[in-house]
Design an enzyme around this catalytic site. Structure first.
Site, PDB file in Angstrom:
ATOM      1  CE  LYS A 116      -3.545  -2.275   2.952  1.00 17.34           C
ATOM      2  NZ  LYS A 116      -4.699  -2.524   1.983  1.00 17.34           N
ATOM      3  CD  GLU A 200      -4.589   5.099   4.351  1.00 15.86           C
ATOM      4  OE1 GLU A 200      -5.967   5.086   4.705  1.00 15.86           O
ATOM      5  OE2 GLU A 200      -4.150   4.916   3.514  1.00 15.86           O
ATOM      6  CG  HIS A 235     -11.686  -1.716   9.014  1.00 15.69           C
ATOM      7  ND1 HIS A 235     -12.396  -0.496   8.963  1.00 15.69           N
ATOM      8  CD2 HIS A 235     -11.139  -1.568  10.238  1.00 15.69           C
ATOM      9  CE1 HIS A 235     -12.061   0.211   9.925  1.00 15.69           C
ATOM     10  NE2 HIS A 235     -11.354  -0.509  10.806  1.00 15.69           N
ATOM     11  NE  ARG A 291      -6.986  -9.665  -3.985  1.00 13.14           N
ATOM     12  CZ  ARG A 291      -7.872  -9.330  -3.612  1.00 13.14           C
ATOM     13  NH1 ARG A 291      -9.191  -9.478  -4.164  1.00 13.14           N
ATOM     14  NH2 ARG A 291      -7.930  -8.739  -2.436  1.00 13.14           N
TER      15      ARG A 291
HETATM   16  P1  ADP Z   1      -7.511  -4.139   3.261  1.00 12.60           P
HETATM   17  O1  ADP Z   1      -6.461  -4.228   2.371  1.00 12.60           O
HETATM   18  O2  ADP Z   1      -7.212  -4.928   4.470  1.00 12.60           O
HETATM   19  O3  ADP Z   1      -9.054  -4.295   2.533  1.00 12.60           O
HETATM   20  P2  ADP Z   1      -8.230  -1.291   2.682  1.00 12.60           P
HETATM   21  O4  ADP Z   1      -6.903  -0.317   2.840  1.00 12.60           O
HETATM   22  O5  ADP Z   1      -8.679  -1.680   1.577  1.00 12.60           O
HETATM   23  O6  ADP Z   1      -7.719  -2.628   3.513  1.00 12.60           O
HETATM   24  O7  ADP Z   1      -9.256  -0.660   3.428  1.00 12.60           O
HETATM   25  C1  ADP Z   1     -10.445  -1.545   4.063  1.00 12.60           C
HETATM   26  C2  ADP Z   1     -11.650  -0.785   4.548  1.00 12.60           C
HETATM   27  O8  ADP Z   1     -10.972  -0.096   5.694  1.00 12.60           O
HETATM   28  C3  ADP Z   1     -11.905   0.453   3.486  1.00 12.60           C
HETATM   29  O9  ADP Z   1     -12.994  -0.062   2.618  1.00 12.60           O
HETATM   30  C4  ADP Z   1     -12.679   1.350   4.827  1.00 12.60           C
HETATM   31  O10 ADP Z   1     -13.752   0.934   5.211  1.00 12.60           O
HETATM   32  C5  ADP Z   1     -11.640   1.300   5.849  1.00 12.60           C
HETATM   33  N1  ADP Z   1     -10.474   2.312   5.774  1.00 12.60           N
HETATM   34  C6  ADP Z   1      -9.214   2.197   4.998  1.00 12.60           C
HETATM   35  N2  ADP Z   1      -8.685   3.391   5.216  1.00 12.60           N
HETATM   36  C7  ADP Z   1      -9.685   4.387   5.669  1.00 12.60           C
HETATM   37  C8  ADP Z   1      -9.440   5.419   6.284  1.00 12.60           C
HETATM   38  N3  ADP Z   1      -8.278   6.207   6.160  1.00 12.60           N
HETATM   39  N4  ADP Z   1     -10.475   6.287   6.777  1.00 12.60           N
HETATM   40  C9  ADP Z   1     -11.441   5.328   6.980  1.00 12.60           C
HETATM   41  N5  ADP Z   1     -11.568   4.174   6.925  1.00 12.60           N
HETATM   42  C10 ADP Z   1     -10.795   3.682   6.132  1.00 12.60           C
END
Ligand code: ADP
Length: 669
Positions: A116, A200, A235, A291
């Site tokens: 990421k 973040e 999440h 993917r």
């Molecule tokens: P993963 O790869 O584990 O799925 P992501 O980065 O795609 O992690 O984030 C998964 C979820 O977490 C997002 O869809 C959102 O709901 C929450 N999320 C991620 N980053 C943030 C953020 N900066 N603020 C609020 N929610 C977040």
């Protein structure tokens, strides 16, 4: 096109890939662990190769063994599905070295987007908006603390290599940062073998909107519109839909263009997903998945395309089947992920045998992607997903009606599922209005986790009727065997010498005992229930359903029986009753007191207390790792730990007593 491919995965996605291969005339090789020797994906493929014992590390993650299987079976390509080796650049490289096509992007693209942190640096360069945050190399606590102070709390600490919501911690204040960083590092190292973190800004009310992109080896990149995946727990997505409700046309266009730009920036080939958070009209890149995504069916349903077919064509060197201008959205699709998990217990996985499994009937409006059949086990080794239920119709309200009906029709007994919970979301007015967001479940907690309702008169009547009808069937069978079929001793009608013909039945509803008195009448059973009397009649139909008639109201329900337990499945609601049998109760043991038990099978990753320690309510006692997630066992009340029964590294079963604990005053002010 290939003549034979190997599918390096299991469960629903392996089955789903196999189906497209069959349609295209491509032969398939399944791989399996010992836990999956009789699994559906093994049956659906033309050949199958054993990898090893159940743990993924000893089977589905063994890249070398999988390549050996491809070589020995003559598979020309490997489809990795999602999870396992799908985003493993080293495996993609090993495939290339072995002369086997990896159905996915190049190892370089996986490397670039697998992190990421790295992907955020790339997207920053390509001018794609990011969530404000820190994705630097300095991982010292001081650097992370400075970054968090800079960004401003609340912040989200995330594993750079993360996926599936693992290795992620929301931190609301500075004093909680250290523990969150340590926990996220541990979880990340465990799940991904990489503990690089990023920090973040934690957005307070975002939606998750992502763009499906596709590239080929001839330089073409298109997007197949967006998916809204805002309904999440831990999440992790549970309901996804396409198109995203109420997304302004210009945002949709800008997001699609950003997705394509992201893919072009790395010369992307194959299926990929560019994920954004969308809040207050702005959208911000969070990550790219290199993917096929779990929720790809909703895109297939609104575009009429088969994304696995696209993957195979592109991997075989072909051009994208359609250009951007040829792609269009028709109707609306929603997917609900049916999991063996307990919403009332923090969505923890539920392990067990699928004693009764009846999915809704599939058709043009309903699609069920599954990898399990009745009597299969949901094991602790893999993801506890039972199926993806996807529906399609002309517009969102119509699709939502389809979803509710299909969820109501879905029957699973043997493990706890999220079906009723999903039904609650689907029926929620805010969801109906399209007011989705990643904190939807939290925001509507009071509506979505209703207190368990005691069995009402209808449920008791259905249970009693089912018991009576089964007794009647058994009695008829016994009479037929006895040689004296007309003897009154075989009649199940409560016939007694010198007795009024009635009978009492007691059902246990949790701890509550509920009595039903049955009077045998020529027109049926008269049942005296807590709320009054009814006349009940019925029959068991050829499918084993109970066709009931209660005071003239006729309905078909399903009653699943297991010993004295009855599960009544009635329009998406499940009621569990036990026919009270004093003889059966005698053998029960006392559950013991003061023990803290494992909520699920797993491994003890940390023991935080010693015997004799006095603690306040909520203090962490032990950290359990299961399904690569950490679960903290906390003190239920103020009290003292009297014994610790396991050490770090120990494997524990569901229900194992972890610690002994005595409730008492800690002396704290
Ligand atoms: P993963 O790869 O584990 O799925 P992501 O980065 O795609 O992690 O984030 C998964 C979820 O977490 C997002 O869809 C959102 O709901 C929450 N999320 C991620 N980053 C943030 C953020 N900066 N603020 C609020 N929610 C977040």
């Amino acid at each position: 096109m290939f003549s034979k491919i190997l599918i390096a995965n299991r469960g629903e996605i392996a089955c789903r890939v196999a189906r497209t291969c069959r349609r295209l005339g491509v032969a398939t090789v399944a791989v399996y662990s010992d836990a999956d020797a009789d699994a559906m994906h093994v049956d659906l493929c033309d050949e199958a190769w054993r990898l090893g014992p159940p743990p993924a590390r000893e089977s589905y993650l063994l890249g070398d063994a999988i390549l050996e299987a491809a070589r020995r079976t003559g598979a020309e390509a490997i489809h990795p599905g999602y999870g396992f080796l799908s985003e493993n650049a080293a495996f993609a490289r090993a495939c290339a070295d072995a002369g086997v096509v990896f159905i996915g992007p190049t190892p370089e693209a996986i490397d670039a987007m697998g992190s990421k942190s790295e992907s955020k640096r790339l997207m920053e360069k390509a001018g794609v908006p990011l969530v404000p945050g820190y994705h630097g190399a300095d991982q010292s606590l001081a650097a992370l603390r400075a970054a968090a102070d800079d960004i401003g709390y609340p912040v989200l600490v995330k594993a750079s290599a993360g996926g599936g919501g693992k290795g992620m911690r929301v931190v609301r204040a500075a004093d909680a940062l250290q523990a969150a960083v340590e926990g996220a590092k541990r979880e990340a190292a465990n799940a991904f073998g990489d503990d690089l973190l990023l920090v973040e800004k934690y957005l307070d009310a975002p939606r998750h909107v992502e763009i499906q992109v596709f590239g080929d080896t001839h330089g073409h990149v298109v997007h197949l519109f967006e998916r809204d995946c805002s309904i999440q727990r831990r999440h992790q997505k549970v309901i996804e839909e396409a198109p995203a409700p109420d997304l302004p046309a210009e945002t949709r266009a800008a997001m699609g263009a950003a997705g394509v730009a992201a893919a072009q920036a790395i010369g992307y080939v194959g299926a990929g997903t560019v994920e954004f958070l969308y809040q207050d009209g702005g959208f911000y890149f969070i990550e790219m998945n290199t993917r096929l995504q779990v929720e790809h069916p909703v895109t297939e349903l609104i575009t009429g395309q088969d994304l696995v077919e696209w993957q195979l064509r592109v991997a075989a060197g072909g051009t994208l089947p359609l250009a951007q201008a040829d792609l269009a959205v028709t109707g609306h699709a929603i997917e609900a992920r049916v999991y063996a998990e307990d919403p009332a217990n923090d969505f923890l996985p539920s392990i067990g045998r699928l004693r009764h499994l009846r999915p809704p009937v599939e058709g043009p409006h309903v699609r069920v992607d599954t990898g399990v059949r009745q009597d299969d086990r949901v094991s602790m080794h893999y993801d506890p997903m039972i199926a993806k239920l996807a529906v399609w119709d002309a517009d969102r309200p119509a699709a939502l009606r389809r979803l509710r009906a299909a969820l109501e029709a879905y029957q699973v007994v043997g493990v706890t599922t999220n079906l009723e919970f999903l039904g609650g979301v689907a029926a929620h007015p805010a969801f109906g209005a399209g007011a989705v967001g990643t904190r939807f479940i939290e925001a509507h907690e009071a509506d979505l986790f209703p207190a368990a309702v005691p069995a009402d008169d209808t449920v008791l009547a259905l249970a009693a009727l089912d018991v009576l009808l089964h007794r009647q069937t058994q009695a008829a069978a016994a009479a037929a065997r006895s040689g004296d079929p007309y003897s009154p001793w075989h009649a199940p009608s409560g016939w007694r010498l010198n007795d009024d013909n009635y009978q009492r039945m007691t059902f246990l509803d949790g701890e509550e005992a509920r009595a039903v008195t049955v009077h045998y009448r020529p027109e049926g059973y008269r049942l005296d229930l807590p709320g009054g009397s009814v006349t009940a009649r019925g029959e068991i139909d050829a499918d084993g359903n109970l066709v009931s008639d209660i005071d003239g109201f006729r309905r078909r329900v399903t009653v699943v029986r297991h010993g004295h337990d009855l599960v009544i499945l009635d329009r998406g609601r499940q009621h569990r009753l036990t026919l009270d049998d004093p003889a059966a109760r005698a053998g029960e043991r006392d559950p013991g007191e003061g023990g803290l038990v494992a909520p699920m099978p797993g491994k003890v990753s940390q023991v935080l207390v010693e015997a004799g320690q006095t603690l306040e309510k909520g203090a962490p006692l032990m950290v359990l790792e299961a399904m690569k997630m950490e679960h903290t066992i906390a003190a239920p009340t103020d009290g003292t730990v009297t014994a610790v029964h396991f050490q770090a590294g120990d494997q524990v079963d569901d229900g194992a007593a972890l610690l002994s604990f005595e409730t008492g005053d800690t002396g704290a002010p």
